[in-house]
Design a protein around this motif. Sequence first.
Motif, PDB file in Angstrom:
ATOM      1  N   GLY A   1       1.225  -1.029  -0.089  1.00  0.00           N
ATOM      2  CA  GLY A   1       0.015   0.305   0.056  1.00  0.00           C
ATOM      3  C   GLY A   1       0.743   1.230  -0.037  1.00  0.00           C
ATOM      4  O   GLY A   1       0.677   1.741  -0.802  1.00  0.00           O
ATOM      5  N   ARG A   2       1.735   1.185   0.530  1.00  0.00           N
ATOM      6  CA  ARG A   2       2.570   2.282   0.425  1.00  0.00           C
ATOM      7  C   ARG A   2       3.347   2.696  -0.822  1.00  0.00           C
ATOM      8  O   ARG A   2       3.477   4.158  -0.964  1.00  0.00           O
TER       9      ARG A   2
ATOM     10  N   SER B   1      -5.972  13.608  -3.669  1.00  0.00           N
ATOM     11  CA  SER B   1      -5.090  14.667  -3.021  1.00  0.00           C
ATOM     12  C   SER B   1      -3.245  14.410  -2.909  1.00  0.00           C
ATOM     13  O   SER B   1      -3.088  13.575  -2.553  1.00  0.00           O
ATOM     14  N   ASN B   2      -2.141  14.814  -3.855  1.00  0.00           N
ATOM     15  CA  ASN B   2      -1.353  14.961  -3.787  1.00  0.00           C
ATOM     16  C   ASN B   2      -0.514  14.883  -2.262  1.00  0.00           C
ATOM     17  O   ASN B   2       0.236  14.715  -1.750  1.00  0.00           O
ATOM     18  N   ASN B   3      -1.484  16.200  -2.241  1.00  0.00           N
ATOM     19  CA  ASN B   3      -1.413  16.320  -0.334  1.00  0.00           C
ATOM     20  C   ASN B   3      -1.188  15.495   0.648  1.00  0.00           C
ATOM     21  O   ASN B   3      -0.694  15.318   2.005  1.00  0.00           O
ATOM     22  N   LEU B   4      -2.629  14.856   0.304  1.00  0.00           N
ATOM     23  CA  LEU B   4      -3.275  13.753   1.523  1.00  0.00           C
ATOM     24  C   LEU B   4      -1.720  13.196   1.376  1.00  0.00           C
ATOM     25  O   LEU B   4      -1.469  12.181   2.790  1.00  0.00           O
TER      26      LEU B   4
ATOM     27  N   ALA C   1       4.679  10.972   5.584  1.00  0.00           N
ATOM     28  CA  ALA C   1       5.255  11.960   6.268  1.00  0.00           C
ATOM     29  C   ALA C   1       4.735  10.950   8.377  1.00  0.00           C
ATOM     30  O   ALA C   1       6.347  11.097   8.668  1.00  0.00           O
ATOM     31  N   GLU C   2       3.853  11.012   8.255  1.00  0.00           N
ATOM     32  CA  GLU C   2       3.071  10.216   8.679  1.00  0.00           C
ATOM     33  C   GLU C   2       4.122   8.628   9.231  1.00  0.00           C
ATOM     34  O   GLU C   2       4.265   8.469  10.180  1.00  0.00           O
TER      35      GLU C   2
ATOM     36  N   MET D   1       6.764  11.484  11.112  1.00  0.00           N
ATOM     37  CA  MET D   1       6.030  12.801  11.400  1.00  0.00           C
ATOM     38  C   MET D   1       4.787  13.219  12.145  1.00  0.00           C
ATOM     39  O   MET D   1       4.253  12.215  12.106  1.00  0.00           O
ATOM     40  N   PRO D   2       4.518  13.797  13.422  1.00  0.00           N
ATOM     41  CA  PRO D   2       3.374  14.057  13.973  1.00  0.00           C
ATOM     42  C   PRO D   2       2.914  14.921  12.379  1.00  0.00           C
ATOM     43  O   PRO D   2       2.611  14.737  11.083  1.00  0.00           O
TER      44      PRO D   2
END
Length: 117
Positions: A46-47, A98-101, A107-108, A113-114
């Motif tokens: 998945g990642r 979204s690419n931001n998601l 990151a998380e 990361m938080p």
Amino acid sequence: MTTASAKKARVFITWFPIARAHMNIEAAELMRNKAATLFDAGLPCGREATMVKYLASEAAWEAAEAAMTTFGGYGVACEYDIERKWKETRLFRTAPISNNLVLAQVAEHLLGMPRSY
């Protein structure tokens, strides 16, 4: 069509965005192959699949931008289909996720990361 047009132009500055887009497409393909290998082995992927979505959509957008830049005003002419591809590749950056998601998830969950949202 874009590389042929850029070769005729003999303007080095138009070659760099095309070369960058090509390298990013190759990188997305490598990550896709990794995800497919994991999937075929029955392992979690998945990642990797999420990162493929990001890399491929960004590479497609960069390639479309390079084509639009290389063709200049002709890029918006319907006869070349560049404007259609340009619009379609923009959609890939927001759908189905979204690419931001994607960046937030990497990151998380991968980098520890938080949560950013």
